[in-house]
Design a protein around this motif. Structure first.
Motif, PDB file in Angstrom:
ATOM      1  N   HIS A  60      16.895  -1.042  26.977  1.00 40.44           N
ATOM      2  CA  HIS A  60      18.268  -0.675  26.623  1.00 40.44           C
ATOM      3  C   HIS A  60      18.280   0.400  25.547  1.00 40.44           C
ATOM      4  CE1 HIS A  60      19.465  -4.018  29.033  1.00 40.44           C
ATOM      5  NE2 HIS A  60      18.748  -4.838  28.304  1.00 40.44           N
ATOM      6  N   ARG A  61      17.565   1.453  25.766  1.00 36.17           N
ATOM      7  CA  ARG A  61      17.476   2.508  24.754  1.00 36.17           C
ATOM      8  C   ARG A  61      18.697   3.407  24.841  1.00 36.17           C
ATOM      9  NH1 ARG A  61      12.955   4.438  21.845  1.00 36.17           N
ATOM     10  NH2 ARG A  61      13.401   6.482  20.993  1.00 36.17           N
ATOM     11  N   ARG A  62      19.311   3.616  23.681  1.00 35.93           N
ATOM     12  CA  ARG A  62      20.461   4.510  23.609  1.00 35.93           C
ATOM     13  C   ARG A  62      20.039   5.807  22.940  1.00 35.93           C
ATOM     14  NH1 ARG A  62      22.414   0.056  21.132  1.00 35.93           N
ATOM     15  NH2 ARG A  62      22.751   1.263  19.259  1.00 35.93           N
ATOM     16  N   LYS A  63      20.841   6.818  23.072  1.00 36.86           N
ATOM     17  CA  LYS A  63      20.544   8.111  22.486  1.00 36.86           C
ATOM     18  C   LYS A  63      20.320   8.019  20.982  1.00 36.86           C
ATOM     19  CE  LYS A  63      22.402  12.771  22.231  1.00 36.86           C
ATOM     20  NZ  LYS A  63      23.531  13.627  22.574  1.00 36.86           N
ATOM     21  N   ASP A  64      21.075   7.177  20.277  1.00 40.65           N
ATOM     22  CA  ASP A  64      20.968   7.075  18.824  1.00 40.65           C
ATOM     23  C   ASP A  64      19.918   6.055  18.370  1.00 40.65           C
ATOM     24  OD1 ASP A  64      22.442   4.941  19.736  1.00 40.65           O
ATOM     25  OD2 ASP A  64      23.782   4.911  18.032  1.00 40.65           O
ATOM     26  N   ASP A  65      19.070   5.555  19.285  1.00 38.64           N
ATOM     27  CA  ASP A  65      18.047   4.575  18.941  1.00 38.64           C
ATOM     28  C   ASP A  65      16.753   5.203  18.414  1.00 38.64           C
ATOM     29  OD1 ASP A  65      19.493   2.380  19.526  1.00 38.64           O
ATOM     30  OD2 ASP A  65      18.501   1.920  21.411  1.00 38.64           O
ATOM     31  N   ARG A  66      16.682   6.512  18.375  1.00 42.88           N
ATOM     32  CA  ARG A  66      15.450   7.139  17.910  1.00 42.88           C
ATOM     33  C   ARG A  66      15.325   6.994  16.387  1.00 42.88           C
ATOM     34  NH1 ARG A  66      19.283  10.612  18.831  1.00 42.88           N
ATOM     35  NH2 ARG A  66      19.734  12.276  17.369  1.00 42.88           N
ATOM     36  N   LYS A  67      14.085   7.070  15.910  1.00 41.28           N
ATOM     37  CA  LYS A  67      13.850   6.948  14.469  1.00 41.28           C
ATOM     38  C   LYS A  67      14.284   8.249  13.798  1.00 41.28           C
ATOM     39  CE  LYS A  67      10.501   6.257  10.913  1.00 41.28           C
ATOM     40  NZ  LYS A  67       9.165   6.457  10.521  1.00 41.28           N
ATOM     41  N   LEU A  68      15.146   8.128  12.820  1.00 44.50           N
ATOM     42  CA  LEU A  68      15.628   9.280  12.062  1.00 44.50           C
ATOM     43  C   LEU A  68      14.936   9.310  10.715  1.00 44.50           C
ATOM     44  CD1 LEU A  68      19.409   8.827  12.847  1.00 44.50           C
ATOM     45  CD2 LEU A  68      17.822  10.368  13.961  1.00 44.50           C
ATOM     46  N   PRO A  69      14.763  10.470  10.132  1.00 42.84           N
ATOM     47  CA  PRO A  69      14.142  10.514   8.804  1.00 42.84           C
ATOM     48  C   PRO A  69      14.995   9.765   7.770  1.00 42.84           C
ATOM     49  CG  PRO A  69      14.825  12.724   9.517  1.00 42.84           C
ATOM     50  CD  PRO A  69      15.135  11.780  10.624  1.00 42.84           C
ATOM     51  N   ALA A  70      14.318   9.114   6.840  1.00 37.42           N
ATOM     52  CA  ALA A  70      15.024   8.314   5.821  1.00 37.42           C
ATOM     53  C   ALA A  70      15.737   9.189   4.818  1.00 37.42           C
ATOM     54  CB  ALA A  70      14.035   7.407   5.104  1.00 37.42           C
ATOM     55  N   PRO A  83       0.831  -1.210   0.000  1.00 43.25           N
ATOM     56  CA  PRO A  83       0.000   0.000   0.000  1.00 43.25           C
ATOM     57  C   PRO A  83       0.866   1.262   0.000  1.00 43.25           C
ATOM     58  CG  PRO A  83      -0.808  -1.574   1.610  1.00 43.25           C
ATOM     59  CD  PRO A  83       0.501  -2.113   1.096  1.00 43.25           C
ATOM     60  N   LYS A  84       0.329   2.354  -0.504  1.00 40.38           N
ATOM     61  CA  LYS A  84       1.097   3.592  -0.694  1.00 40.38           C
ATOM     62  C   LYS A  84       1.780   4.113   0.557  1.00 40.38           C
ATOM     63  CE  LYS A  84      -1.086   5.267  -4.817  1.00 40.38           C
ATOM     64  NZ  LYS A  84      -1.744   6.343  -5.498  1.00 40.38           N
ATOM     65  N   ARG A  85       1.234   3.865   1.721  1.00 40.88           N
ATOM     66  CA  ARG A  85       1.870   4.397   2.937  1.00 40.88           C
ATOM     67  C   ARG A  85       3.105   3.601   3.361  1.00 40.88           C
ATOM     68  NH1 ARG A  85      -1.645   2.755   8.095  1.00 40.88           N
ATOM     69  NH2 ARG A  85      -1.898   0.582   7.570  1.00 40.88           N
ATOM     70  N   PHE A  86       3.384   2.490   2.682  1.00 39.22           N
ATOM     71  CA  PHE A  86       4.565   1.683   2.973  1.00 39.22           C
ATOM     72  C   PHE A  86       5.514   1.704   1.784  1.00 39.22           C
ATOM     73  CE2 PHE A  86       1.187  -0.160   5.567  1.00 39.22           C
ATOM     74  CZ  PHE A  86       1.788  -0.170   6.821  1.00 39.22           C
ATOM     75  N   SER A  87       6.809   1.779   2.059  1.00 40.97           N
ATOM     76  CA  SER A  87       7.815   1.755   0.991  1.00 40.97           C
ATOM     77  C   SER A  87       8.059   0.346   0.494  1.00 40.97           C
ATOM     78  CB  SER A  87       9.144   2.308   1.503  1.00 40.97           C
ATOM     79  OG  SER A  87       8.977   3.566   2.044  1.00 40.97           O
ATOM     80  N   SER A  95      17.322   2.576  -0.146  1.00 43.08           N
ATOM     81  CA  SER A  95      18.489   3.098   0.569  1.00 43.08           C
ATOM     82  C   SER A  95      19.099   1.995   1.422  1.00 43.08           C
ATOM     83  CB  SER A  95      18.075   4.264   1.464  1.00 43.08           C
ATOM     84  OG  SER A  95      17.221   3.804   2.500  1.00 43.08           O
ATOM     85  N   GLU A  96      20.331   2.204   1.838  1.00 43.54           N
ATOM     86  CA  GLU A  96      20.984   1.245   2.741  1.00 43.54           C
ATOM     87  C   GLU A  96      20.198   1.133   4.034  1.00 43.54           C
ATOM     88  OE1 GLU A  96      23.459  -1.030   2.599  1.00 43.54           O
ATOM     89  OE2 GLU A  96      23.295  -0.581   0.473  1.00 43.54           O
ATOM     90  N   ARG A  97      19.651   2.232   4.474  1.00 44.04           N
ATOM     91  CA  ARG A  97      18.860   2.256   5.703  1.00 44.04           C
ATOM     92  C   ARG A  97      17.614   1.374   5.579  1.00 44.04           C
ATOM     93  NH1 ARG A  97      18.384   7.230   9.174  1.00 44.04           N
ATOM     94  NH2 ARG A  97      17.042   6.520  10.816  1.00 44.04           N
ATOM     95  N   LEU A  98      16.900   1.501   4.465  1.00 43.68           N
ATOM     96  CA  LEU A  98      15.719   0.676   4.233  1.00 43.68           C
ATOM     97  C   LEU A  98      16.107  -0.803   4.135  1.00 43.68           C
ATOM     98  CD1 LEU A  98      12.703   0.293   3.556  1.00 43.68           C
ATOM     99  CD2 LEU A  98      13.308   0.706   1.178  1.00 43.68           C
TER     100      LEU A  98
END
Length: 120
Positions: free
Chosen positions: A110-120, A11-15, A32-35
């Motif tokens: 075990h959440r780290r500072k860099d565990d947040r979702k970043l924009p793709a 569906p369109k809302r998913f890549s 992307s490498e991230r995806l």
């Protein structure tokens, strides 16, 4: 990982969506490498849960989280782990078995500072 491009699925809302070892994405999706890393994390989760267990747990957890506050999809532990770590190139090399369990709670243990979702 086999990749199939489709005009109408997902569906369109998913890549993209990872199904049984096949990555299905829309024709206009930039892989992307991230995806790809996000989907590889799901691949590892599936192997740990012997594929069928992954899909059963995913569905069960989604149903449990539907009436809860927030988006059920984004609150599934498998998705939380994948989104939290998709920006880390070395994550799969150091990922402990069943790491998704740490994301079952409202806030990961075990959440780290860099565990947040970043924009793709």
């Amino acid at each position: 990982m086999k990749i199939i491009r489709s005009q109408h699925f997902p569906p369109k809302r998913f890549s993209a969506i990872y199904l049984l070892g096949i990555l299905v994405c829309r024709r206009d999706t930039f892989l992307s490498e991230r995806l790809l890393r996000h989907e590889r994390i799901h691949s590892r989760q599936m192997l740990e849960m012997l594929v069928v267990g992954f899909y059963l747990w995913y569905l069960l957890e989604w149903l449990v989280r539907l009436p809860m506050k927030g988006n059920a999809y984004h609150n599934i532990s498998f998705e939380r782990e994948a989104y939290a770590n998709e920006a880390q190139p070395d994550y799969l090399a150091r990922r402990p078995l069943f790491a998704w369990r740490h994301y079952l709670c409202k806030k990961p243990r075990h959440r780290r500072k860099d565990d947040r979702k970043l924009p793709a």
